[in-house]
Motif scaffolding. Sequence first.
Motif, PDB file in Angstrom:
ATOM      1  N   LEU A 214      45.290  58.579  18.973  1.00  0.00           N
ATOM      2  CA  LEU A 214      45.063  59.983  19.747  1.00  0.00           C
ATOM      3  C   LEU A 214      44.863  61.068  18.469  1.00  0.00           C
ATOM      4  CD1 LEU A 214      48.137  61.302  19.422  1.00  0.00           C
ATOM      5  CD2 LEU A 214      48.597  60.090  21.469  1.00  0.00           C
ATOM      6  N   GLY A 215      44.073  62.292  18.863  1.00  0.00           N
ATOM      7  CA  GLY A 215      44.096  63.311  17.848  1.00  0.00           C
ATOM      8  C   GLY A 215      42.974  64.138  17.997  1.00  0.00           C
ATOM      9  N   ASP A 216      42.751  65.011  17.095  1.00  0.00           N
ATOM     10  CA  ASP A 216      41.286  65.812  17.164  1.00  0.00           C
ATOM     11  C   ASP A 216      40.519  65.031  16.103  1.00  0.00           C
ATOM     12  OD1 ASP A 216      39.510  67.648  16.750  1.00  0.00           O
ATOM     13  OD2 ASP A 216      40.821  69.269  16.099  1.00  0.00           O
ATOM     14  N   PHE A 217      39.525  64.672  16.397  1.00  0.00           N
ATOM     15  CA  PHE A 217      38.366  63.832  15.944  1.00  0.00           C
ATOM     16  C   PHE A 217      37.432  64.798  15.257  1.00  0.00           C
ATOM     17  CE2 PHE A 217      40.749  60.632  17.608  1.00  0.00           C
ATOM     18  CZ  PHE A 217      40.754  59.354  16.521  1.00  0.00           C
ATOM     19  N   ASN A 218      37.403  65.929  15.765  1.00  0.00           N
ATOM     20  CA  ASN A 218      36.269  66.895  15.283  1.00  0.00           C
ATOM     21  C   ASN A 218      34.857  66.373  15.061  1.00  0.00           C
ATOM     22  OD1 ASN A 218      37.343  69.477  14.537  1.00  0.00           O
ATOM     23  ND2 ASN A 218      38.383  68.764  12.847  1.00  0.00           N
ATOM     24  N   ALA A 219      34.547  65.438  16.349  1.00  0.00           N
ATOM     25  CA  ALA A 219      33.261  64.746  16.398  1.00  0.00           C
ATOM     26  C   ALA A 219      32.971  64.355  17.966  1.00  0.00           C
ATOM     27  CB  ALA A 219      33.160  63.431  15.451  1.00  0.00           C
ATOM     28  N   VAL A 220      31.740  64.656  18.534  1.00  0.00           N
ATOM     29  CA  VAL A 220      31.378  64.406  19.806  1.00  0.00           C
ATOM     30  C   VAL A 220      31.300  62.811  19.641  1.00  0.00           C
ATOM     31  CG1 VAL A 220      30.269  66.676  20.232  1.00  0.00           C
ATOM     32  CG2 VAL A 220      29.016  64.564  19.164  1.00  0.00           C
ATOM     33  N   TRP A 256      35.125  75.783  23.063  1.00  0.00           N
ATOM     34  CA  TRP A 256      33.398  75.994  22.938  1.00  0.00           C
ATOM     35  C   TRP A 256      32.907  74.846  23.508  1.00  0.00           C
ATOM     36  CZ3 TRP A 256      37.330  75.384  18.984  1.00  0.00           C
ATOM     37  CH2 TRP A 256      37.423  74.297  18.412  1.00  0.00           C
ATOM     38  N   ASN A 257      33.579  74.019  24.382  1.00  0.00           N
ATOM     39  CA  ASN A 257      32.827  73.186  25.233  1.00  0.00           C
ATOM     40  C   ASN A 257      32.446  71.724  24.665  1.00  0.00           C
ATOM     41  OD1 ASN A 257      33.243  74.683  27.807  1.00  0.00           O
ATOM     42  ND2 ASN A 257      31.380  75.754  27.133  1.00  0.00           N
ATOM     43  N   SER A 258      33.102  71.544  23.565  1.00  0.00           N
ATOM     44  CA  SER A 258      32.767  70.257  23.006  1.00  0.00           C
ATOM     45  C   SER A 258      33.984  69.235  23.203  1.00  0.00           C
ATOM     46  CB  SER A 258      32.773  70.370  21.333  1.00  0.00           C
ATOM     47  OG  SER A 258      31.595  71.300  21.183  1.00  0.00           O
ATOM     48  N   THR A 259      33.571  67.925  23.012  1.00  0.00           N
ATOM     49  CA  THR A 259      34.486  66.801  23.479  1.00  0.00           C
ATOM     50  C   THR A 259      34.939  66.337  21.797  1.00  0.00           C
ATOM     51  OG1 THR A 259      33.545  66.096  25.456  1.00  0.00           O
ATOM     52  CG2 THR A 259      35.070  64.648  24.368  1.00  0.00           C
TER      53      THR A 259
END
Length: 293
Positions: A214-220, A256-259
């Motif tokens: 899990l985490g913040d992958f900073n990529a769609v 900002w509506n990104s996954t």
Amino acid sequence: MCVNLGEAIVPRRGARWAAGAMTAVCLVLLLGSSGSSGGAPLARPLPLDAAEEVVPDRVGTWNICNPCGGSGHNFGRATEIATYAPQVIGLQEACVRDVEEIRTYLEEVYGLVYRVAYGSVLRNWNRCGGLPWRPGGFGQAILSAAPMTDRESVEYPDGGSEDRGYLAVTTRVGGRPVRVINTHLAQRRQEEVRAGQVGVLAAEVARHERAIVLGDFNAVPDAPELGPMWALASDTDSGCDPSTVGTDACAATTDWNSTFDYMFLRGITARTHRVRPSPYSDHHLLHTDLNQG
């Protein structure tokens, strides 16, 4: 009559949200009158449909945002976590001092006791406070209601514009042992750096038959650098994968509506999941309930 922090109310089953509200008001008075440098927390009761106790098969992930501080932010973050009461939650952009304060509120206001493991990748006075010669730790943290073992904190060889890494522990979710890995990849517009980081991460994930990443992958989802992760595991949102980008299948996890935030499951399947926006971070809190067995 208000109690002090050493005698804080531990809410009973079925009344935790109300007791939390009462204790929160007391904390406002106590901390507000004590001149706490962090300011008094904003009293906010749990919603009526909040979890009454830790949910044993629930896992969450949340980039709590730093710097996104402010008076009452850690109390607000604790309230968000207590609303869903996951067995395990991974936090990114976490300062050790902030996590300790969140844990205190979780236990002494909401009666939820969590253990913690840290995966600090840097010490930064501007981000995490402290003294200039003794700055606070910054990176990942995992809160777990069950004991954690085999902790491993790894910094990626190339963090990009800021040091990054992953934190891994073994704990129990739904009564079964599982490897939980919490990561934060390089910031946007650093695709090549993230690709190298995913290579390191995927090699670790491949070692385990049952893993939650899990985490913040900073990529769609369809970003090429996430390919190795999709090859090893599926996201908790079964309708979201690289082929569904451009549709409404992948819920946005940021303001900002990104996954950008994921919970990859290996050898495990999800029953339900939910994404909750929060005023306390620019990322949403994501949690999932896993299938037993």
